[in-house]
Every structure is written in C-alpha cells, then in structure tokens.
Design a protein around this motif. Structure first.
Motif, PDB file in Angstrom:
ATOM      1  N   THR A 105       7.733   8.984   9.042  1.00  0.00           N
ATOM      2  CA  THR A 105       8.860   9.888   8.775  1.00  0.00           C
ATOM      3  C   THR A 105       9.281   9.855   7.317  1.00  0.00           C
ATOM      4  O   THR A 105       9.604  10.889   6.726  1.00  0.00           O
ATOM      5  CB  THR A 105      10.044   9.525   9.678  1.00  0.00           C
ATOM      6  OG1 THR A 105       9.640   9.641  11.046  1.00  0.00           O
ATOM      7  CG2 THR A 105      11.235  10.444   9.435  1.00  0.00           C
ATOM      8  N   ALA A 106       9.301   8.662   6.705  1.00  0.00           N
ATOM      9  CA  ALA A 106       9.724   8.550   5.309  1.00  0.00           C
ATOM     10  C   ALA A 106       8.795   9.345   4.397  1.00  0.00           C
ATOM     11  O   ALA A 106       9.260  10.071   3.505  1.00  0.00           O
ATOM     12  CB  ALA A 106       9.773   7.084   4.887  1.00  0.00           C
ATOM     13  N   ASP A 107       7.485   9.208   4.593  1.00  0.00           N
ATOM     14  CA  ASP A 107       6.521   9.980   3.796  1.00  0.00           C
ATOM     15  C   ASP A 107       6.846  11.464   3.846  1.00  0.00           C
ATOM     16  O   ASP A 107       6.926  12.144   2.819  1.00  0.00           O
ATOM     17  CB  ASP A 107       5.101   9.785   4.345  1.00  0.00           C
ATOM     18  CG  ASP A 107       4.482   8.466   3.959  1.00  0.00           C
ATOM     19  OD1 ASP A 107       5.182   7.626   3.362  1.00  0.00           O
ATOM     20  OD2 ASP A 107       3.286   8.265   4.256  1.00  0.00           O
ATOM     21  N   LEU A 108       6.989  11.960   5.054  1.00  0.00           N
ATOM     22  CA  LEU A 108       7.145  13.409   5.246  1.00  0.00           C
ATOM     23  C   LEU A 108       8.502  13.893   4.732  1.00  0.00           C
ATOM     24  O   LEU A 108       8.614  15.018   4.241  1.00  0.00           O
ATOM     25  CB  LEU A 108       6.947  13.761   6.709  1.00  0.00           C
ATOM     26  CG  LEU A 108       5.545  13.420   7.256  1.00  0.00           C
ATOM     27  CD1 LEU A 108       5.458  13.706   8.745  1.00  0.00           C
ATOM     28  CD2 LEU A 108       4.461  14.188   6.502  1.00  0.00           C
ATOM     29  N   SER A 161      14.176   3.829   5.068  1.00  0.00           N
ATOM     30  CA  SER A 161      13.502   4.866   4.288  1.00  0.00           C
ATOM     31  C   SER A 161      13.374   6.177   5.041  1.00  0.00           C
ATOM     32  O   SER A 161      13.345   7.255   4.428  1.00  0.00           O
ATOM     33  CB  SER A 161      12.117   4.368   3.874  1.00  0.00           C
ATOM     34  OG  SER A 161      12.196   3.088   3.271  1.00  0.00           O
ATOM     35  N   HIS A 162      13.299   6.117   6.363  1.00  0.00           N
ATOM     36  CA  HIS A 162      13.122   7.349   7.135  1.00  0.00           C
ATOM     37  C   HIS A 162      14.390   8.202   7.164  1.00  0.00           C
ATOM     38  O   HIS A 162      14.353   9.353   7.603  1.00  0.00           O
ATOM     39  CB  HIS A 162      12.653   7.030   8.560  1.00  0.00           C
ATOM     40  CG  HIS A 162      13.566   6.152   9.359  1.00  0.00           C
ATOM     41  ND1 HIS A 162      13.993   4.922   8.930  1.00  0.00           N
ATOM     42  CD2 HIS A 162      14.138   6.343  10.576  1.00  0.00           C
ATOM     43  CE1 HIS A 162      14.770   4.384   9.846  1.00  0.00           C
ATOM     44  NE2 HIS A 162      14.885   5.228  10.849  1.00  0.00           N
ATOM     45  N   THR A 215       2.622   4.081   5.596  1.00  0.00           N
ATOM     46  CA  THR A 215       3.458   2.914   5.906  1.00  0.00           C
ATOM     47  C   THR A 215       4.905   3.308   5.661  1.00  0.00           C
ATOM     48  O   THR A 215       5.186   4.248   4.926  1.00  0.00           O
ATOM     49  CB  THR A 215       3.107   1.691   5.028  1.00  0.00           C
ATOM     50  OG1 THR A 215       3.340   2.020   3.656  1.00  0.00           O
ATOM     51  CG2 THR A 215       1.660   1.258   5.210  1.00  0.00           C
ATOM     52  N   SER A 216       5.827   2.587   6.279  1.00  0.00           N
ATOM     53  CA  SER A 216       7.251   2.795   6.025  1.00  0.00           C
ATOM     54  C   SER A 216       7.754   1.557   5.304  1.00  0.00           C
ATOM     55  O   SER A 216       7.612   0.447   5.829  1.00  0.00           O
ATOM     56  CB  SER A 216       8.021   2.999   7.324  1.00  0.00           C
ATOM     57  OG  SER A 216       9.310   3.502   7.076  1.00  0.00           O
ATOM     58  N   PRO A 217       8.277   1.716   4.089  1.00  0.00           N
ATOM     59  CA  PRO A 217       8.507   0.572   3.216  1.00  0.00           C
ATOM     60  C   PRO A 217       9.050  -0.685   3.875  1.00  0.00           C
ATOM     61  O   PRO A 217      10.168  -0.710   4.384  1.00  0.00           O
ATOM     62  CB  PRO A 217       9.486   1.133   2.181  1.00  0.00           C
ATOM     63  CG  PRO A 217       9.039   2.543   2.022  1.00  0.00           C
ATOM     64  CD  PRO A 217       8.699   2.972   3.434  1.00  0.00           C
ATOM     65  N   GLU A 218       8.170  -1.690   3.898  1.00  0.00           N
ATOM     66  CA  GLU A 218       8.483  -3.075   4.217  1.00  0.00           C
ATOM     67  C   GLU A 218       8.933  -3.300   5.657  1.00  0.00           C
ATOM     68  O   GLU A 218       9.484  -4.358   5.975  1.00  0.00           O
ATOM     69  CB  GLU A 218       9.489  -3.624   3.191  1.00  0.00           C
ATOM     70  CG  GLU A 218       8.963  -3.487   1.765  1.00  0.00           C
ATOM     71  CD  GLU A 218       9.858  -4.085   0.706  1.00  0.00           C
ATOM     72  OE1 GLU A 218      10.276  -5.241   0.875  1.00  0.00           O
ATOM     73  OE2 GLU A 218      10.121  -3.404  -0.309  1.00  0.00           O
ATOM     74  N   ASN A 245       0.783  -1.235   0.000  1.00  0.00           N
ATOM     75  CA  ASN A 245       0.000   0.000   0.000  1.00  0.00           C
ATOM     76  C   ASN A 245       0.816   1.286   0.000  1.00  0.00           C
ATOM     77  O   ASN A 245       0.250   2.379   0.036  1.00  0.00           O
ATOM     78  CB  ASN A 245      -0.948   0.017   1.206  1.00  0.00           C
ATOM     79  CG  ASN A 245      -2.110  -0.926   1.033  1.00  0.00           C
ATOM     80  OD1 ASN A 245      -2.009  -2.105   1.346  1.00  0.00           O
ATOM     81  ND2 ASN A 245      -3.210  -0.413   0.509  1.00  0.00           N
ATOM     82  N   TRP A 246       2.118   1.191  -0.058  1.00  0.00           N
ATOM     83  CA  TRP A 246       2.956   2.398  -0.053  1.00  0.00           C
ATOM     84  C   TRP A 246       2.677   3.224  -1.300  1.00  0.00           C
ATOM     85  O   TRP A 246       2.602   2.697  -2.412  1.00  0.00           O
ATOM     86  CB  TRP A 246       4.418   1.976   0.014  1.00  0.00           C
ATOM     87  CG  TRP A 246       5.381   3.106   0.178  1.00  0.00           C
ATOM     88  CD1 TRP A 246       5.672   3.783   1.321  1.00  0.00           C
ATOM     89  CD2 TRP A 246       6.207   3.669  -0.847  1.00  0.00           C
ATOM     90  NE1 TRP A 246       6.632   4.736   1.074  1.00  0.00           N
ATOM     91  CE2 TRP A 246       6.975   4.693  -0.243  1.00  0.00           C
ATOM     92  CE3 TRP A 246       6.379   3.409  -2.203  1.00  0.00           C
ATOM     93  CZ2 TRP A 246       7.895   5.452  -0.958  1.00  0.00           C
ATOM     94  CZ3 TRP A 246       7.293   4.166  -2.927  1.00  0.00           C
ATOM     95  CH2 TRP A 246       8.032   5.183  -2.301  1.00  0.00           C
ATOM     96  N   ASN A 247       2.532   4.554  -1.142  1.00  0.00           N
ATOM     97  CA  ASN A 247       2.090   5.381  -2.277  1.00  0.00           C
ATOM     98  C   ASN A 247       2.932   6.639  -2.488  1.00  0.00           C
ATOM     99  O   ASN A 247       2.459   7.611  -3.068  1.00  0.00           O
ATOM    100  CB  ASN A 247       0.620   5.766  -2.102  1.00  0.00           C
ATOM    101  CG  ASN A 247       0.384   6.684  -0.902  1.00  0.00           C
ATOM    102  OD1 ASN A 247       1.300   6.959  -0.128  1.00  0.00           O
ATOM    103  ND2 ASN A 247      -0.838   7.161  -0.754  1.00  0.00           N
ATOM    104  N   MET A 248       4.178   6.603  -2.080  1.00  0.00           N
ATOM    105  CA  MET A 248       5.045   7.772  -2.253  1.00  0.00           C
ATOM    106  C   MET A 248       6.006   7.635  -3.440  1.00  0.00           C
ATOM    107  O   MET A 248       6.972   8.388  -3.562  1.00  0.00           O
ATOM    108  CB  MET A 248       5.846   8.012  -0.968  1.00  0.00           C
ATOM    109  CG  MET A 248       5.040   8.573   0.191  1.00  0.00           C
ATOM    110  SD  MET A 248       4.676  10.341  -0.006  1.00  0.00           S
ATOM    111  CE  MET A 248       2.906  10.266  -0.329  1.00  0.00           C
TER     112      MET A 248
END
Length: 803
Positions: free
Chosen positions: A545-548, A611-612, A524-527, A466-469
């Motif tokens: 954190t990774a998204d932002l 990822s973060h 989500t934070s990848p995997e 579901n990761w969408n970045m």
C-alpha cells in the motif's frame, strides 16, 4: 513541588515575575553534562553545541559538509537487475521465503557517516563554586549566554554562529578588571595536527575514508583513515583582547589579566560537491577558513552581532504564535518539561517547542545540496546513530514538513538541490538494480547522493535494506515547493524535470497483477513485517500500500505539472492511464487500511512506521471529506497502533490525527512528544516511547531531529490545512487552544495567513497572496471565496461571514 516553590520565590525576590516564562528562551541553572543538555547554534553549515561549564567550557564543532567517504560509484552492482525475474517468479508462486532470500541479490553498499569536526575547550583558572549561574539560548536572536559570579566577580559569555560572516563568535567579559584568564585548546576524533602562529590556533585534519553504520556493532575496520583520501578540514581560532595579554603554548592559545575578549572561530572543509573527490578536487579548506577569519576579525562584536541578527531574524520573525493565557511559572527548561510531563499547563512551552523547530531548521539547513541530516548538523560521534545519514523512508522528508507552511521556504533549497544530485546517481541505480528508465533513490543516502539499496551486497535484512521508493517520495517535495510558492520558473526549470524522472521510474517499475491492476513487485513496507496465512513472517511481497500511495501522489502531481506547463502531452497520457489502473486501497476485516496486498496480520501491530497511511499525510489522496471510508480506515489503523511510539513516529501520528480533524487526539500526542527524557547518551533503544531531552532535542531515542520538525509542523497542521483550491482554517483546533492567534503561516496556492480566534471560533484573518490566484477559505460551517492579485492583502472579519 518544594523545589518549584523555592524557584518561584527566588525569582520574585530577584525582580523577575513568577509568571513570565518565555516562549522564546531555553534556560538552565547549571552547565550541561550531556550532549542532550547542550545548547546548539548554527548558521546552516557550521554547528556548535555549547555546554557552558565553569572551570572548563566545552563546545562540540560540526560542519555540514564533513562526512566520511567520497563520491559513490553508482555502478557498483551492474547486473543486479538480472535477478528480478527470479524474484518476481518466486512472488508469483507465493514463495515469500525465497523472495526474501533473493532480495539479497539487489543490494549495494552502506551509506557513509556524518563526522564530528572537533571539540573546542575554554579552560578557566577558576576553582570556586559559582553563584547565580544561568545559561540560556534565545531562539529569537539565535544567541546563547552564560552568566555567573565567583568571589563577587560577574563573568558572562555570549555565543552565536554568523551566517553573513561564516564564523562563530564568543564574547567573554568580567565585571572586575584583569579578572579574565583562560586557555583555548582543541581536540578531534579525526586525524589532525595543531599549530600555533601569529596568535592563531590552527587545526588541520581529515575525515575517515569509511565509517561503518553504528548498528553493525564492533566490527573490524569500522573506521578507516587514509591520509591521501577523505574530506579535509581546517579550523582557525583567534582572540581579540581589549586588555590583558595573549599567551600561547605548543598547543593552547589564551588570555591573561583581561576584562573582555572575543574568540573568532572559522572552519572549512574541502567538500566541493557530491561528485568530486575532496582530497584531489576539493576546495582549499585552509584558504577558505583563513579568508573567513580575515574578513571577520577586523569587525567589532556589535557589527558582527548586528549583521547576524538582521540575517537570522528576517526568517525567524515571519511567524508568531499565541495560544492564550497561561499561568505556568517561570522555571528552568528542564524543570518546565518535568512539570509539563505531569500534565500541567504551559502554553508557552508548547509555543517554544514549535518555534524551536523553526530555529533548528534555520540553523541547520542553508547549504546547497546538503540537507539537514538525522541530527541536523549537531553530532559528537565518529559513528553516529544510523550514520546520521539521509534516511528517505520518512526521516529526511519529515525534516522538511514545516519548511513551507512555517514560512521558511528558503530552507528547503538544500533538500531540493540534493534531490537533483540524487537523480544523477539514481539514473544509474534505476538501470543497474531495476532495469528501469528514470531515476530512483533507496532507503539511505549521504552527502555523496548515494542512491542504491543498502545491505552490504547481501547481508542486509530486506525489511529495511531493499525499499526503493525514496525518489518517489522525495519528488513530492518539488511539487510542494511549487504549490506553496507558485514559482513557475522553479517548476519549469528545476522541479518538473526531476518529477518526470521519478515518475518515469515508477512507470517502468509497475507490473500487472492477476486482476490486470498495476502493482510493484517486489515490494516492502518500511521496516515492518507481515504474517502470511501460512504463518510465514516476511518482508517481501507485491503491491504494498505504501508503494502505491507514493506512486499515486507522484503521478497526480506530475500530471498536474504537465498541464500547468503545457508540455509532454503523451507522457501525461501514460501517467493518467497508469494512475487509473493502480491497485486501489483496501480496507481490512478490522476496518483498518490494509498495509499489505492481502489482509494479513502485522508481525508488530504497534510498529513505529505507518507508511501505508502516506495518502492521508503527507499525501493528499485520502481525506475525511472526499474519501470518508478510507479516512475512517486510517483512523482505525491509528487506534490499533496506539499512541506509544518513538519521537519521529509520534510527530508523524500527530499530523495524521490532525488531518483526520481530531485536534484533541493530536494535542494529546503533542503533549506526549514533550515528555521529559533523561539524557542517556548514545542508546539506540525504542523502549522509552519517544519524548524530549532537556535541551528540547527530540528523543527518538537517541536524539533524532525529525521529531522536532514533525512536531512543529503538526502545530500548523492543527491550525491550517490547504490544497491548491481550498484553505481550511482551524480544522483540528484542540480544546486546550480555545483562544489564540497566529501570524505569517503559509498555505498552498501561494498564500500567507494571519488569524485570531476565540472560544474555538475564527474571529478575523488577513490573507496575503504571493501570486495571482483564487481560493476558498473554510472554517466551521462558513466559507468565502477570495480572488487576489500578487502582493494583495485582504482583511476579513469572519464573524460577519454568513453561513
């Protein structure tokens, strides 16, 4: 050790210096048995993996545009976005288990898979054991060779794949007249038929209409063929003989009693763009393959090779690297890797690995809209590892980390044009899955520019599905291309419109938290998974954190692009306001950079993804000078994670340690990246901790090319780091590279740098400007501002620069 001594002695007696090992050549004293031992060639579209067998040579053939499936229906789940309110409500109520379950409502189809075209066999009528066998790949000229003796006759083969002529050429010779005899045959895992006519072997076939991801295991209908659907392919193979006779059978083409022969291999597919049905609206692959063959066949070997070299070397020769004196012996590459894995010195192997990364990028990334995939363009499997697709939560981006700074800016065009394709399907995905404007790309994509979240409409684990970045991260490549090249026309006409669309999605996707800060929900934070205070092991949260970090980078770059182009003032203001309201980075109780909105434990503290830490690398929002506390938190995170990880992840961590200015730690991990790994075939296991196969392919394991590209990029990151206004020279130079020189690497701001250093101190440099500009050069406790005009080159004696 006894084996090494014997090899060195044999080299001395053969007249080859014992300490003349190459920084440009891979070589072996036996044929390849496994794919991970083969020597790969490519022109950015056609790929060949050469085994170099004696009684029978095997060559895997690939075409970058040969994939399963066809154009994606981006509107596959038109009302998925209606599930968002319930999901966000579950998160607001801290019901993370329900949130994980509701994520299944926001899933679509899996990506398609990269297909193998076929295998070319050259069968020789030779049964005796060869003497003095050697096969090699010279990455300085992108030519592979095989040479050996049988019964006093020397046999040689020379292989290359030409970009100018779009064919593969194989030259075979024997030192004795009439001693060359061979037959050519072709096989494929795809549906195909063979025919022989006019001394040409022709193979026609088609790819599956669907090939399921290999990680789904042995499921029904995992590979589906439909003769009326799917991408078509044609292969033509023709021999030019100088003597002897050409012979044919129902399914083979060959030569008898010759001393020299050329094999011309031409392939083409019907792929005609991500949005066109290759079976109905495709290119005429047979006509294209025939046209390529007809144009190349009249040319001599020397004409073909000369144009190949002129084309390839104009890219490869831009950069050279010298890491100082080496005493490593000249051994076969597999033996060099084993020796190096024991901790021995081999600076030229370190250079070879770096230049091999550049070689692989030139060889796999020259087709518009078709970037290098998880295996570049080299794949023998019908269901390759992870579909050999475009995984956007790190892997496809890592493939291009060395494109700009390693002076191969042209090779990133397949990715940049792919981003435009992905934005077309991504507009629909943004609307139907998330109720947002702009465009989005999620965890996986393919040649059809699929942009939806995967999971087969509900069966995928949200920890990855579901990761969408992906679109947010990909958009940063557009800005990087501009800031390295200063191509204002690209920014205006290509880059900015796509950057704006990615930023628009993020604007719409952000929501307020309880403090009025902007966050993503769901996130989500990848995997990776967290452990909540209540003990729940989950993937779905909010404000990851990774998204932002990725949104922060996207907004910052889009704002700057607006300023440079002097457009969209109102939109820029919206971005500036949103940027100021983003939930800030948080430092956890262990001194680490928090991955989650709350200071929760990781389910796997040593997880391969980091990822973060995006803001440290490849992003620019964290660095040791401007944000020392956050940089130290990144360092603590890396210390907790440790150094044992997979190939691509190790490549990323080397770059992260370099950004922290710790060259010795970066170098330690670079050495670990070159740890010898025995080829194990298709074994998707993380247990080996990454490394390098005998042919220098990255061992994830299995083979994934992103580790090669990430590791090569890290070499430059240790030597040069740059922003729009500053260039840091030797910012993370390891002790092992005390003296050396580099020529032709690029820096942000549109500069090309050459420099040399001694005792870890910069001696002199040459800086060349691709555009008018001003930058500050920094090395150690010295700095110098330079103002250059486009095309201007300045030599600087750094030893005479005052502190």
């Amino acid at each position: 050790m006894k084996k090494y001594i014997l090899v060195v002695i044999s080299l001395i007696f053969s007249g080859i210096g014992a300490f003349a090992q190459s920084g440009n050549t891979l070589w072996y004293n036996q044929p390849a048995k496994h794919f991970e031992e083969s020597l790969v060639l490519g022109n950015g579209k056609m790929g060949a993996s050469v085994f170099g067998g004696v009684s029978s040579d095997k060559i895997y053939l690939n075409d970058a545009t040969l994939w399963s499936g066809g154009p994606v229906d981006a509107n596959m789940n038109p009302e998925a976005y209606k599930n968002l309110p319930a999901l966000r409500e579950a998160l607001k109520n801290e019901n993370y288990k329900l949130a994980d379950q509701l994520q299944s409502k926001l899933q679509g189809k899996y990506s398609e898979s990269y297909s193998p075209l076929g295998t070319l066999f050259i069968d020789f009528k030779q049964t005796a054991n060869p003497q003095d066998y050697k096969r090699e790949l010279n990455i300085g000229n992108a030519v592979s060779k095989v040479k050996y003796k049988i019964n006093g006759v020397t046999y040689t083969r020379e292989y290359f794949v030409s970009y100018p002529d779009q064919v593969m050429i194989i030259k075979l010779t024997s030192s004795k007249k009439a001693a060359l005899n061979f037959n050519i045959r072709f096989e494929s895992l795809l549906k195909y038929n063979l025919s022989i006519g006019n001394s040409v072997l022709k193979a026609k076939g088609y790819a599956p209409v669907h090939a399921a991801p290999n990680y789904l295991g042995n499921i029904p209908d995992s590979v589906v063929f439909d003769e009326k659907k799917g991408t078509r392919f044609t292969t033509f193979i023709k021999i030019k003989n100088s003597d002897g006779i050409i012979v044919t059978s129902d399914n083979t083409l060959g030569v008898e009693s010759a001393s020299e022969a050329l094999i011309y291999v031409s392939i083409a597919t019907s792929f005609n763009g991500f949005d066109k049905d290759p079976a109905i609206d495709g290119v005429n692959d047979e006509n294209l393959a025939k046209s390529q063959l007809d144009k190349a066949f009249p040319k001599s070997f020397q004409e073909l090779k000369s144009s190949h070299l002129a084309d390839y070397q104009k890219y490869f020769n831009r950069v050279s690297l010298n890491l100082g004196k080496t005493d490593a012996p000249d051994l076969p590459t597999n033996e060099r890797l084993k020796r190096y894995s024991e901790g021995k010195e081999d600076k030229n192997l370190e250079i070879l690995y770096f230049q091999y990364g550049r070689y692989l990028l030139i060889s796999s990334s020259r087709t518009p809209g078709v970037p290098a995939n998880l295996q570049g363009i080299w794949n023998p499997y019908l269901r390759p590892p992870w579909s050999s697709n475009y995984t956007t939560n790190i892997n496809v981006e890592e493939n291009y980390w060395l494109a700009e700074n390693a002076n191969l800016s042209e090779m990133i065009w397949p990715l940049l044009t792919f981003i435009k394709n992905a934005s077309a399907t991504g507009v629909i995905t943004a609307q139907t899955f998330y109720g947002c404007k702009g465009w989005v790309t999620c965890h996986n994509s393919d040649i059809w520019a699929m942009s939806n979240p995967v999971g087969n409409f509900g069966s995928g684990d949200p920890v990855w599905a579901n990761w969408n970045m992906g679109g947010t991260w990909l958009s940063t490549n557009l800005w990087e291309h501009y800031i390295f090249t200063k191509d204002i026309d690209f920014l205006k006409n290509n880059g900015y419109p796509l950057m704006k669309g990615a930023a628009q999605f993020c604007l719409d996707w952000l929501v307020e938290d309880r403090e009025g800060k902007l966050i993503t929900s769901p996130s989500t934070s990848p995997e990776n998974k967290y452990i909540s205070n209540a003990g729940y092991h989950g993937a779905t949260l909010y404000g990851g954190t990774a998204d932002l970090a990725m949104i922060r980078e996207c907004f910052t770059q889009t704002i700057e692009a607006c300023r440079i182009l002097d457009i969209d003032a109102d939109f820029r203001t919206k971005l500036e306001n949103a940027l100021a309201r983003l939930h800030p980075y948080q430092i956890g109780k262990k001194g680490n950079l928090q991955e989650w909105y709350y200071d929760w434990e990781d389910e796997d503290p040593q997880h391969r993804h980091q990822s973060h830490l995006f803001g440290l690398f490849p992003g620019h929002s964290i660095d040791p000078i401007r944000t020392p506390e956050l940089a130290n938190a990144c360092r603590k995170t890396l210390e907790i994670k440790g150094d044992r990880t997979t190939g691509w992840s190790k490549g990323w961590r080397i770059n992260l340690w370099a950004r922290l200015g710790d060259g010795n730690h970066a170098y330690k991990m670079y050495r670990e990246l070159l740890k010898y790994v025995d080829p194990k075939g298709e074994d998707p296991s993380y247990s080996f901790g990454g490394g390098t196969y005998p042919n220098l392919f990255d061992a994830h394991p299995p083979f994934q090319i992103d580790g090669n590209f990430g590791g090569a990029a890290a070499v430059i990151e240790m030597l040069v780091q740059s922003s729009e206004n500053e260039i840091h020279l030797l910012p993370a130079l390891p002790d092992a590279w005390e003296s050396g020189s580099v020529k032709g690497i690029c820096a942000r701001g549109g500069y090309v740098i050459s420099m040399d250093w001694t005792q870890k101190t910069l001696k002199s440099l040459v800086i060349y400007a691709k555009a008018d500009g001003k930058t500050t050069l920094i090395s150690g406790d010295k700095q110098k501002e330079v103002i250059l005009k486009k095309g201007q080159k300045v030599e600087i004696d750094w030893q005479n620069i005052k502190k």
